[in-house]
Design a protein around this motif. Structure first.
Motif, mmCIF file in Angstrom:
data_model
loop_
_atom_site.group_PDB
_atom_site.id
_atom_site.type_symbol
_atom_site.label_atom_id
_atom_site.label_comp_id
_atom_site.label_asym_id
_atom_site.label_seq_id
_atom_site.Cartn_x
_atom_site.Cartn_y
_atom_site.Cartn_z
ATOM 1 N N ILE A 145 -0.608 -1.300 -15.329
ATOM 2 C CA ILE A 145 -1.425 -2.051 -14.384
ATOM 3 C C ILE A 145 -0.678 -3.322 -14.016
ATOM 4 C CG2 ILE A 145 -3.602 -3.258 -14.060
ATOM 5 C CD1 ILE A 145 -4.820 -1.334 -16.120
ATOM 6 N N SER A 146 -0.563 -3.564 -12.716
ATOM 7 C CA SER A 146 0.186 -4.739 -12.269
ATOM 8 C C SER A 146 -0.682 -5.995 -12.362
ATOM 9 C CB SER A 146 0.687 -4.545 -10.837
ATOM 10 O OG SER A 146 -0.375 -4.680 -9.933
ATOM 11 N N LEU B 265 -6.347 -9.761 -8.225
ATOM 12 C CA LEU B 265 -7.247 -9.434 -7.114
ATOM 13 C C LEU B 265 -8.635 -9.041 -7.609
ATOM 14 C CD1 LEU B 265 -4.914 -7.525 -4.639
ATOM 15 C CD2 LEU B 265 -5.972 -9.768 -4.321
ATOM 16 N N ALA B 266 -8.689 -8.290 -8.702
ATOM 17 C CA ALA B 266 -9.992 -7.913 -9.266
ATOM 18 C C ALA B 266 -10.744 -9.152 -9.756
ATOM 19 C CB ALA B 266 -9.809 -6.911 -10.400
ATOM 20 N N GLY C 62 -10.277 2.088 -10.146
ATOM 21 C CA GLY C 62 -8.831 2.295 -10.060
ATOM 22 C C GLY C 62 -8.097 1.761 -11.270
ATOM 23 N N LEU C 63 -8.518 0.607 -11.771
ATOM 24 C CA LEU C 63 -7.888 0.055 -12.965
ATOM 25 C C LEU C 63 -8.202 0.898 -14.197
ATOM 26 C CD1 LEU C 63 -8.506 -3.773 -12.462
ATOM 27 C CD2 LEU C 63 -6.339 -2.560 -12.269
ATOM 28 N N SER D 267 -6.208 4.255 -14.048
ATOM 29 C CA SER D 267 -4.770 4.112 -13.874
ATOM 30 C C SER D 267 -4.026 4.673 -15.086
ATOM 31 C CB SER D 267 -4.397 2.643 -13.681
ATOM 32 O OG SER D 267 -3.017 2.518 -13.516
ATOM 33 N N SER E 180 -5.396 4.231 0.136
ATOM 34 C CA SER E 180 -5.884 2.897 -0.227
ATOM 35 C C SER E 180 -5.762 1.928 0.952
ATOM 36 C CB SER E 180 -5.143 2.359 -1.453
ATOM 37 O OG SER E 180 -3.768 2.235 -1.194
ATOM 38 N N ASP F 61 -2.945 -6.542 -9.290
ATOM 39 C CA ASP F 61 -4.219 -5.815 -9.301
ATOM 40 C C ASP F 61 -5.266 -6.535 -10.141
ATOM 41 O OD1 ASP F 61 -3.246 -3.792 -7.674
ATOM 42 O OD2 ASP F 61 -2.605 -2.550 -9.364
ATOM 43 N N GLN G 126 -12.061 -1.158 -7.269
ATOM 44 C CA GLN G 126 -10.971 -1.758 -8.033
ATOM 45 C C GLN G 126 -11.133 -1.483 -9.518
ATOM 46 O OE1 GLN G 126 -11.057 -5.877 -6.958
ATOM 47 N NE2 GLN G 126 -9.261 -5.650 -5.658
ATOM 48 N N TYR H 297 0.840 -1.197 0.000
ATOM 49 C CA TYR H 297 0.000 0.000 0.000
ATOM 50 C C TYR H 297 0.879 1.253 0.000
ATOM 51 C CZ TYR H 297 -3.953 -3.008 1.053
ATOM 52 O OH TYR H 297 -4.911 -3.962 1.000
ATOM 53 N N THR I 219 -15.977 -2.854 -3.014
ATOM 54 C CA THR I 219 -14.581 -3.207 -3.286
ATOM 55 C C THR I 219 -14.354 -3.430 -4.772
ATOM 56 O OG1 THR I 219 -14.333 -4.222 -1.118
ATOM 57 C CG2 THR I 219 -12.751 -4.886 -2.787
#
Length: 147
Positions: free
Chosen positions: A112-113, A119-120, A104-105, A108, A55, A116, A101, A50, A97
Motif C-alpha cells: 500500500i502506497s 488520501l484516505a 481498495g486498501l 490490496s 479507477s 493512498d 478507498q 491512474y 469515495t
C-alpha cells in the motif's frame, strides 16, 4: 452570526475548508485538466496516477458532483433548492469515495502506497468536517439568509 459573515446576496460566506474539500473531492478532474494543459506529458501523467483506467473513470464520476457544486457556488442564490441538494449529494459522494478507498486498501495484495493512505486520511477528515461543521451546514440552509 455577524453581518460580515454574509455576502452581497445575503447568504453566508462559504468557509475556506469548503473549497479545500471540493478540490480534494474533484482531484481526478483537476488532474485531467492539468493533463490536458500539458499536452505531451498528459497521458503519462494520467497513467502515473491512474494506472487502472477503471479507477480513473470512477474518480471522474465521483468528482462530477463537486465540480458541479463548484460551478454552482457563485450562483447559489439563483437556485437555492439545487444548492441545498448539493450538500447531500456531496455527502453521499464522500461516503462512497471513502468506502471505495477503504475497500481498495483492504483488498490490496501489493504494498500500500503512502499516497493512498494520505488520501484516505484526508477524505476521512473531510467527511468528519462535512458532518460536524455547523457553519458549513448553515451555508446550505436557506433559513440562514439575511433579509
Amino acid at each position: 452570526m455577524n453581518p460580515d459573515d454574509y455576502n452581497d446576496h445575503g447568504m453566508l460566506r462559504l468557509p475556506l475548508w469548503f473549497w479545500t474539500i471540493l478540490i480534494l473531492q474533484a482531484r481526478t478532474w483537476l488532474l485531467f485538466v492539468m493533463a490536458g494543459a500539458s499536452r505531451q506529458q498528459g497521458s503519462d501523467l494520467l497513467t502515473l496516477f491512474y494506472p487502472d483506467q477503471q479507477s480513473f473513470w470512477s474518480g471522474m464520476l465521483l468528482g462530477l458532483p463537486p465540480a458541479l457544486v463548484f460551478l454552482l457556488s457563485g450562483r447559489r442564490h439563483v437556485w437555492p433548492r439545487i444548492w441545498q441538494a448539493g450538500y447531500w449529494l456531496l455527502l453521499a459522494g464522500m461516503f462512497i469515495t471513502f468506502a471505495l478507498q477503504g475497500l481498495g486498501l483492504w483488498q490490496s495484495t501489493e504494498m500500500i502506497s503512502g499516497v493512498d493512505i494520505v488520501l484516505a486520511l484526508l477524505d476521512a477528515v473531510a467527511l468528519a468536517y462535512w458532518l460536524l461543521s455547523r457553519r458549513l451546514r448553515a451555508c446550505f440552509d436557506a433559513s440562514h439568509r439575511l433579509a
